[in-house]
Enzyme design. Structure first.
Site, PDB file in Angstrom:
ATOM      1  N   HIS A 242      -1.742  15.145 -26.791  1.00 37.59           N
ATOM      2  CA  HIS A 242      -1.808  13.571 -26.390  1.00 37.59           C
ATOM      3  C   HIS A 242      -2.910  12.684 -26.602  1.00 37.59           C
ATOM      4  CE1 HIS A 242       1.738  15.338 -24.177  1.00 37.59           C
ATOM      5  NE2 HIS A 242       2.006  14.078 -23.746  1.00 37.59           N
TER       6      HIS A 242
ATOM      7  N   HIS B  54       6.885   7.699 -27.605  1.00 40.41           N
ATOM      8  CA  HIS B  54       5.834   8.721 -27.288  1.00 40.41           C
ATOM      9  C   HIS B  54       5.911  10.032 -28.033  1.00 40.41           C
ATOM     10  CE1 HIS B  54       2.844   9.903 -24.396  1.00 40.41           C
ATOM     11  NE2 HIS B  54       3.895  10.725 -23.899  1.00 40.41           N
TER      12      HIS B  54
ATOM     13  N   ARG C  53      -3.847  20.859 -15.053  1.00 46.03           N
ATOM     14  CA  ARG C  53      -3.182  19.891 -15.626  1.00 46.03           C
ATOM     15  C   ARG C  53      -3.356  19.320 -16.853  1.00 46.03           C
ATOM     16  NH1 ARG C  53       0.106  15.558 -11.678  1.00 46.03           N
ATOM     17  NH2 ARG C  53       1.216  14.719 -13.288  1.00 46.03           N
TER      18      ARG C  53
ATOM     19  N   LYS D 188       2.507  10.933 -12.046  1.00 48.11           N
ATOM     20  CA  LYS D 188       1.364  10.060 -12.542  1.00 48.11           C
ATOM     21  C   LYS D 188       2.409   8.852 -12.820  1.00 48.11           C
ATOM     22  CE  LYS D 188      -1.649  13.048 -15.467  1.00 48.11           C
ATOM     23  NZ  LYS D 188      -2.019  13.453 -16.616  1.00 48.11           N
TER      24      LYS D 188
ATOM     25  N   HIS E 154      -1.796   9.686 -28.093  1.00 44.81           N
ATOM     26  CA  HIS E 154      -2.040   8.442 -27.438  1.00 44.81           C
ATOM     27  C   HIS E 154      -2.734   7.611 -28.303  1.00 44.81           C
ATOM     28  CE1 HIS E 154      -1.288   9.427 -22.970  1.00 44.81           C
ATOM     29  NE2 HIS E 154      -0.474   9.567 -23.672  1.00 44.81           N
TER      30      HIS E 154
ATOM     31  N   GLU F 151       8.093  17.212 -25.730  1.00 45.33           N
ATOM     32  CA  GLU F 151       7.414  17.669 -24.549  1.00 45.33           C
ATOM     33  C   GLU F 151       8.023  18.766 -24.161  1.00 45.33           C
ATOM     34  OE1 GLU F 151       4.858  16.157 -23.724  1.00 45.33           O
ATOM     35  OE2 GLU F 151       4.883  13.952 -23.586  1.00 45.33           O
TER      36      GLU F 151
ATOM     37  N   LYS G 120       6.551  22.437 -15.452  1.00 45.55           N
ATOM     38  CA  LYS G 120       5.825  21.154 -14.903  1.00 45.55           C
ATOM     39  C   LYS G 120       5.403  21.297 -13.397  1.00 45.55           C
ATOM     40  CE  LYS G 120       4.524  16.549 -15.355  1.00 45.55           C
ATOM     41  NZ  LYS G 120       4.448  15.240 -15.972  1.00 45.55           N
TER      42      LYS G 120
ATOM     43  N   ASN H 183      -1.579  18.105 -21.428  1.00 45.70           N
ATOM     44  CA  ASN H 183      -1.886  16.882 -22.390  1.00 45.70           C
ATOM     45  C   ASN H 183      -2.034  17.332 -23.686  1.00 45.70           C
ATOM     46  OD1 ASN H 183      -2.145  15.404 -19.734  1.00 45.70           O
ATOM     47  ND2 ASN H 183      -4.244  15.635 -19.661  1.00 45.70           N
TER      48      ASN H 183
ATOM     49  N   ARG I 196       0.917  -1.221  -0.113  1.00 43.84           N
ATOM     50  CA  ARG I 196      -0.040   0.099  -0.029  1.00 43.84           C
ATOM     51  C   ARG I 196       0.841   1.356  -0.047  1.00 43.84           C
ATOM     52  NH1 ARG I 196      -2.505  -3.596   3.342  1.00 43.84           N
ATOM     53  NH2 ARG I 196      -4.517  -4.556   2.388  1.00 43.84           N
TER      54      ARG I 196
ATOM     55  N   GLU J 128      -5.267  16.822 -11.530  1.00 42.79           N
ATOM     56  CA  GLU J 128      -5.583  17.194 -12.747  1.00 42.79           C
ATOM     57  C   GLU J 128      -7.249  17.331 -12.697  1.00 42.79           C
ATOM     58  OE1 GLU J 128      -5.650  15.011 -17.209  1.00 42.79           O
ATOM     59  OE2 GLU J 128      -3.818  15.302 -16.288  1.00 42.79           O
TER      60      GLU J 128
HETATM   61  N1  LIG Z   1       3.839   9.735 -16.127  1.00 43.97           N
HETATM   62  C1  LIG Z   1       3.960  11.081 -16.798  1.00 43.97           C
HETATM   63  O1  LIG Z   1       3.583  11.870 -16.472  1.00 43.97           O
HETATM   64  C2  LIG Z   1       4.361  10.867 -18.363  1.00 43.97           C
HETATM   65  C3  LIG Z   1       4.747  11.849 -19.049  1.00 43.97           C
HETATM   66  C4  LIG Z   1       5.393  11.662 -20.329  1.00 43.97           C
HETATM   67  C5  LIG Z   1       5.328  10.292 -20.651  1.00 43.97           C
HETATM   68  N2  LIG Z   1       5.218   9.119 -20.029  1.00 43.97           N
HETATM   69  C6  LIG Z   1       5.600   7.935 -20.510  1.00 43.97           C
HETATM   70  O2  LIG Z   1       6.566   7.756 -20.776  1.00 43.97           O
HETATM   71  C7  LIG Z   1       6.984   6.763 -21.689  1.00 43.97           C
HETATM   72  C8  LIG Z   1       8.099   7.180 -22.578  1.00 43.97           C
HETATM   73  O3  LIG Z   1       9.390   7.503 -21.887  1.00 43.97           O
HETATM   74  P1  LIG Z   1      10.535   7.337 -22.787  1.00 43.97           P
HETATM   75  O4  LIG Z   1      10.504   8.144 -24.095  1.00 43.97           O
HETATM   76  O5  LIG Z   1      11.680   7.944 -21.829  1.00 43.97           O
HETATM   77  O6  LIG Z   1      10.707   5.907 -23.224  1.00 43.97           O
HETATM   78  P2  LIG Z   1      11.509   4.671 -22.792  1.00 43.97           P
HETATM   79  O7  LIG Z   1      11.397   4.659 -21.177  1.00 43.97           O
HETATM   80  O8  LIG Z   1      11.007   3.581 -23.389  1.00 43.97           O
HETATM   81  O9  LIG Z   1      13.125   5.213 -23.041  1.00 43.97           O
HETATM   82  C9  LIG Z   1      13.248   5.097 -24.314  1.00 43.97           C
HETATM   83  C10 LIG Z   1      14.551   3.922 -24.739  1.00 43.97           C
HETATM   84  O10 LIG Z   1      15.800   4.757 -24.396  1.00 43.97           O
HETATM   85  C11 LIG Z   1      16.221   3.403 -23.464  1.00 43.97           C
HETATM   86  N3  LIG Z   1      17.195   4.477 -22.466  1.00 43.97           N
HETATM   87  C12 LIG Z   1      16.652   5.049 -21.470  1.00 43.97           C
HETATM   88  N4  LIG Z   1      17.821   5.628 -21.006  1.00 43.97           N
HETATM   89  C13 LIG Z   1      18.802   5.451 -21.725  1.00 43.97           C
HETATM   90  C14 LIG Z   1      20.156   6.265 -21.979  1.00 43.97           C
HETATM   91  N5  LIG Z   1      20.552   7.138 -20.720  1.00 43.97           N
HETATM   92  N6  LIG Z   1      20.987   5.790 -22.656  1.00 43.97           N
HETATM   93  C15 LIG Z   1      20.627   4.932 -23.749  1.00 43.97           C
HETATM   94  N7  LIG Z   1      19.314   4.386 -23.955  1.00 43.97           N
HETATM   95  C16 LIG Z   1      18.636   4.674 -22.874  1.00 43.97           C
HETATM   96  C17 LIG Z   1      15.350   2.851 -22.964  1.00 43.97           C
HETATM   97  O11 LIG Z   1      15.687   1.463 -22.591  1.00 43.97           O
HETATM   98  C18 LIG Z   1      14.483   2.611 -24.091  1.00 43.97           C
HETATM   99  O12 LIG Z   1      14.767   1.862 -25.125  1.00 43.97           O
HETATM  100  C19 LIG Z   1       5.741   6.375 -22.121  1.00 43.97           C
HETATM  101  O13 LIG Z   1       5.007   5.105 -21.523  1.00 43.97           O
HETATM  102  C20 LIG Z   1       4.651   7.480 -21.737  1.00 43.97           C
HETATM  103  O14 LIG Z   1       3.307   7.063 -21.602  1.00 43.97           O
HETATM  104  C21 LIG Z   1       4.575   9.483 -18.783  1.00 43.97           C
END
Ligand SMILES: NC(=O)c1ccc[n+]([C@@H]2O[C@H](COP(=O)([O-])OP(=O)(O)OC[C@H]3O[C@@H](n4cnc5c(N)ncnc54)[C@H](O)[C@@H]3O)[C@@H](O)[C@H]2O)c1
Length: 407
Positions: A323, A340, A316, A218, A327, A260, A302, A320, A196, A312
């Site tokens: 998005h 993404h 907030r 999030k 999405h 972003e 942010k 989006n 929890r 949100e």
């Molecule tokens: N929680 C939130 O507010 C929020 C906001 C924006 C995006 N997201 C989510 O984030 C995700 C996308 O994140 P992302 O773009 O980081 O993708 P990801 O986490 O898939 O990372 C992208 C790639 O880079 C690799 N990688 C990571 N760090 C590295 C480094 N330093 N050197 C080499 N390779 C590296 C990873 O292994 C992966 O292959 C989506 O699922 C999206 O929905 C969440």
């Protein structure tokens, strides 16, 4: 009281498609370009002798801890959420600084680092060292997940719980997310749900995670029918951004994160948008000062939004922008086919185009959005396989009932 930054465009909270309406008079140029961060007088910036910046959104801010004076931390952005406030440390080489993690933010004696098959060989040893150097009190275990958006699901999440249960972690442990947004979202959700709720630290290693996903709480996983449909709001203890980790990031992933960064300029920070228009080549070339500034301004934007509307209920939702379309592209093309940020870029152009057609913005703004995303080498249109029918079907099945969000 937190003041709002000037916006080039602003998404009305009620806009279900993240379309945009202008805050400035039509055709008006955005505010003057940024000469230095201190122009953002709505933040209290405090430079220490080591020229560290601290940004804080001040209403009733709880005191947060200071890194040591000799620290490599160049910026601290405070996310002000009362008793859930936390700092975002930004600097080059922070993973070489054990004190930062150990002294202030690890709870209990046991740490579970959640990472993936790509990031583990690059940074897991370094992080383990940072957590344990000169510190016999902490033991570190890790769980290495498969890499990719397509693994952001219940099966993969269960591997984190399996590891924590088998290793008999108790409620005083700390989960550390080491990786991009996929790892951060999954580890955060695991931390929210395990026993929890346990302590949680974000160490984001992609630009996307450093400017967006690691901040704001999030967390969650995807459902086959829609992105991020299962999750929780759960804030970390701290976010530690070592900008050196970007040195190993592939170019396509860097560009994805820029989508972003552009968003913040569009929704609430016109000077930042103008700065990006002038400095995009430096960002793509990974010029350290340009990247550091983009990360800092993005986190400040942010943090300010999240401090005003954590769950949100209105403001907030502006985060989006693009998005809802984005999405749908990710879901419709199969998770991982489009990154993404790529899907968000195409979605932002669609939202901008929609706003233009609705008569909310003039064509010059639409063109600037297309131009900056082209400069960043991001897609400006969805894939042909995404027909209007497909968009409508996916967007309808993901749509929340009543007020609410789904990002
Ligand atoms: N929680 C939130 O507010 C929020 C906001 C924006 C995006 N997201 C989510 O984030 C995700 C996308 O994140 P992302 O773009 O980081 O993708 P990801 O986490 O898939 O990372 C992208 C790639 O880079 C690799 N990688 C990571 N760090 C590295 C480094 N330093 N050197 C080499 N390779 C590296 C990873 O292994 C992966 O292959 C989506 O699922 C999206 O929905 C969440």
């Amino acid at each position: 009281m937190a003041a709002s930054a000037s916006s080039l465009l602003a998404a009305p909270a009620s806009s279900s498609c993240g379309a945009i309406s202008p805050q400035l008079p039509r055709g008006a140029p955005a505010a003057a370009s940024v000469a230095s961060p201190s122009r953002h007088s709505c933040y209290l910036l405090r430079a220490s002798p080591s020229r560290r910046h601290r940004s804080r959104f001040v209403a009733n801010a709880a005191p947060t801890m200071q890194p040591p004076a000799e620290s490599r931390v160049s910026t601290v952005v405070d996310v002000d959420l009362g008793d859930r406030s936390y700092p975002i440390y930004i600097g080059a080489g922070l993973l070489d600084e054990p004190d930062l993690l150990q002294r202030q933010h690890v709870h209990g004696k046991r740490v579970l680092v959640v990472t993936n098959t790509t990031v583990a060989p690059l940074y897991l040893d370094k992080v383990t060292w940072a957590l344990t150097h000169n510190n016999l009190n902490v033991s570190v275990e890790s769980v290495i997940l498969p890499d990719g958006e397509k693994y952001k699901n219940m099966d993969t999440l269960m591997k984190v719980f399996d590891k924590a249960v088998e290793s008999r972690f108790d409620r005083r442990c700390t989960f550390v997310a080491l990786g991009g947004g996929v790892i951060g979202d999954m580890c955060g959700f695991a931390a929210a749900a395990f026993l929890r709720g346990v302590n949680f630290i974000q160490i984001p290693t992609t630009l996307m995670a450093q400017v967006d996903s690691s901040v704001g709480g999030k967390t969650g996983i995807n459902h086959p029918l829609g992105k991020n449909l299962i999750g929780a709001f759960y804030q970390p203890q701290c976010v530690l951004i070592d900008t050196n980790t970007l040195n190993t990031l592939p170019d396509r992933e860097l560009a994805s994160g820029i989508a972003e960064v552009v968003k913040y300029g569009l929704i609430r920070d016109a000077p930042f948008f103008e700065w990006q228009e002038k400095n995009m080549p430096k960002l793509l070339a990974r010029e350290p000062n340009a990247l550091a500034y983009a990360i800092k301004r993005s986190c400040e934007n942010k943090a300010e939004v999240v401090a005003q509307d954590e769950k949100e209920s209105g403001l907030r939702a502006t985060l989006n922008l693009g998005h809802t379309f984005g999405h749908a592209i990710e879901t419709g093309t199969g998770y991982g086919a489009w990154l993404h940020g790529e899907a968000v870029a195409a979605g932002t152009v669609m939202a901008t185009d929609m706003s233009h057609r609705l008569g909310w913005i003039d064509d010059s703004i639409r063109k600037r959005v297309v131009d900056i995303l082209k400069q960043a080498k991001l897609p400006i249109a969805p894939p042909e396989t995404m027909t209007v029918e497909k968009f409508k079907n996916i967007m309808a099945s993901c749509k929340p009932k009543g007020r609410g969000r789904r990002n």
